[in-house]
Design a protein around this motif. Structure first.
Motif, PDB file in Angstrom:
ATOM      1  N   LEU A  41      77.811  -2.601  13.686  1.00  0.00           N
ATOM      2  CA  LEU A  41      78.428  -2.038  12.488  1.00  0.00           C
ATOM      3  C   LEU A  41      78.546  -3.091  11.384  1.00  0.00           C
ATOM      4  CD1 LEU A  41      79.654   0.508  11.278  1.00  0.00           C
ATOM      5  CD2 LEU A  41      81.853  -0.212  12.185  1.00  0.00           C
ATOM      6  N   SER A  42      78.967  -4.289  11.751  1.00  0.00           N
ATOM      7  CA  SER A  42      79.038  -5.378  10.764  1.00  0.00           C
ATOM      8  C   SER A  42      77.652  -5.721  10.231  1.00  0.00           C
ATOM      9  CB  SER A  42      79.663  -6.619  11.384  1.00  0.00           C
ATOM     10  OG  SER A  42      80.949  -6.348  11.846  1.00  0.00           O
ATOM     11  N   GLY A  43      76.657  -5.679  11.102  1.00  0.00           N
ATOM     12  CA  GLY A  43      75.287  -5.936  10.669  1.00  0.00           C
ATOM     13  C   GLY A  43      74.790  -4.904   9.672  1.00  0.00           C
ATOM     14  N   PHE A  44      75.081  -3.630   9.923  1.00  0.00           N
ATOM     15  CA  PHE A  44      74.665  -2.588   8.986  1.00  0.00           C
ATOM     16  C   PHE A  44      75.411  -2.702   7.661  1.00  0.00           C
ATOM     17  CE2 PHE A  44      72.715  -0.269  12.552  1.00  0.00           C
ATOM     18  CZ  PHE A  44      71.528   0.096  11.939  1.00  0.00           C
ATOM     19  N   ILE A  78      70.305 -12.612   6.488  1.00  0.00           N
ATOM     20  CA  ILE A  78      70.388 -13.487   7.657  1.00  0.00           C
ATOM     21  C   ILE A  78      71.606 -13.115   8.508  1.00  0.00           C
ATOM     22  CG2 ILE A  78      70.830 -15.875   8.374  1.00  0.00           C
ATOM     23  CD1 ILE A  78      69.026 -16.732   6.018  1.00  0.00           C
ATOM     24  N   GLY A  79      72.715 -12.794   7.875  1.00  0.00           N
ATOM     25  CA  GLY A  79      73.890 -12.338   8.607  1.00  0.00           C
ATOM     26  C   GLY A  79      73.623 -11.047   9.349  1.00  0.00           C
ATOM     27  N   PHE A  80      72.909 -10.114   8.711  1.00  0.00           N
ATOM     28  CA  PHE A  80      72.548  -8.861   9.365  1.00  0.00           C
ATOM     29  C   PHE A  80      71.705  -9.113  10.604  1.00  0.00           C
ATOM     30  CE2 PHE A  80      68.809  -6.008   9.650  1.00  0.00           C
ATOM     31  CZ  PHE A  80      69.415  -4.951  10.296  1.00  0.00           C
ATOM     32  N   LEU A  81      70.683  -9.948  10.462  1.00  0.00           N
ATOM     33  CA  LEU A  81      69.799 -10.218  11.601  1.00  0.00           C
ATOM     34  C   LEU A  81      70.530 -10.917  12.738  1.00  0.00           C
ATOM     35  CD1 LEU A  81      66.540 -11.282   9.731  1.00  0.00           C
ATOM     36  CD2 LEU A  81      66.964  -9.160  10.967  1.00  0.00           C
ATOM     37  N   SER A  82      71.367 -11.884  12.413  1.00  0.00           N
ATOM     38  CA  SER A  82      72.066 -12.608  13.480  1.00  0.00           C
ATOM     39  C   SER A  82      73.068 -11.705  14.200  1.00  0.00           C
ATOM     40  CB  SER A  82      72.745 -13.855  12.920  1.00  0.00           C
ATOM     41  OG  SER A  82      73.732 -13.494  11.985  1.00  0.00           O
ATOM     42  N   LEU A  83      73.813 -10.879  13.474  1.00  0.00           N
ATOM     43  CA  LEU A  83      74.751  -9.974  14.126  1.00  0.00           C
ATOM     44  C   LEU A  83      74.036  -8.906  14.948  1.00  0.00           C
ATOM     45  CD1 LEU A  83      77.472  -9.473  11.394  1.00  0.00           C
ATOM     46  CD2 LEU A  83      77.755 -10.539  13.614  1.00  0.00           C
ATOM     47  N   THR A  84      72.897  -8.427  14.459  1.00  0.00           N
ATOM     48  CA  THR A  84      72.149  -7.423  15.209  1.00  0.00           C
ATOM     49  C   THR A  84      71.596  -8.006  16.497  1.00  0.00           C
ATOM     50  OG1 THR A  84      71.582  -6.285  13.157  1.00  0.00           O
ATOM     51  CG2 THR A  84      70.239  -5.786  15.083  1.00  0.00           C
TER      52      THR A  84
END
Length: 104
Positions: A41-44, A78-84
């Motif tokens: 959810l944070s990634g999205f 980059i935050g999206f990819l790392s959290l996903t």
């Protein structure tokens, strides 16, 4: 208002992460995802923010200086990819190491 976000193409591309946010809000009530939902959810949300920043940079409402807008969008991506990827790791291992340290 569509011109504020850079046109119809950017508004349509905003619907993909928005659909993911809505889907993850519903899926938690249907199935247990081993607490990995918060990472997805944070990634999205970060992906949605990245698309908004890129749309605003191309639009007419707010004009970020070029390095700030692109660096902001890149850091959100980059935050999206790392959290996903971390969410996938948590799903695969079946437990959340952060939550297991907090449990007594």
């Amino acid at each position: 208002m569509i011109a504020w976000l850079g046109g119809q193409g950017n508004v349509i591309s905003l619907l993909i992460p928005l659909f993911g946010i809505c889907l993850l809000s519903i899926v938690d009530r249907v199935t247990e995802t081993n607490r990995a939902r918060r990472y997805f959810l944070s990634g999205f949300v970060l992906w949605f923010g990245c698309r908004v920043v890129l749309g605003l940079e191309q639009g007419t409402l707010v004009s970020f200086p070029r390095p700030i807008g692109l660096l902001g969008a890149l850091s959100l991506l980059i935050g999206f990819l790392s959290l996903t990827f971390y969410g996938y790791y948590v799903v695969q291992t079946g437990r959340d190491p952060l939550a297991s340290r907090l449990a007594p």
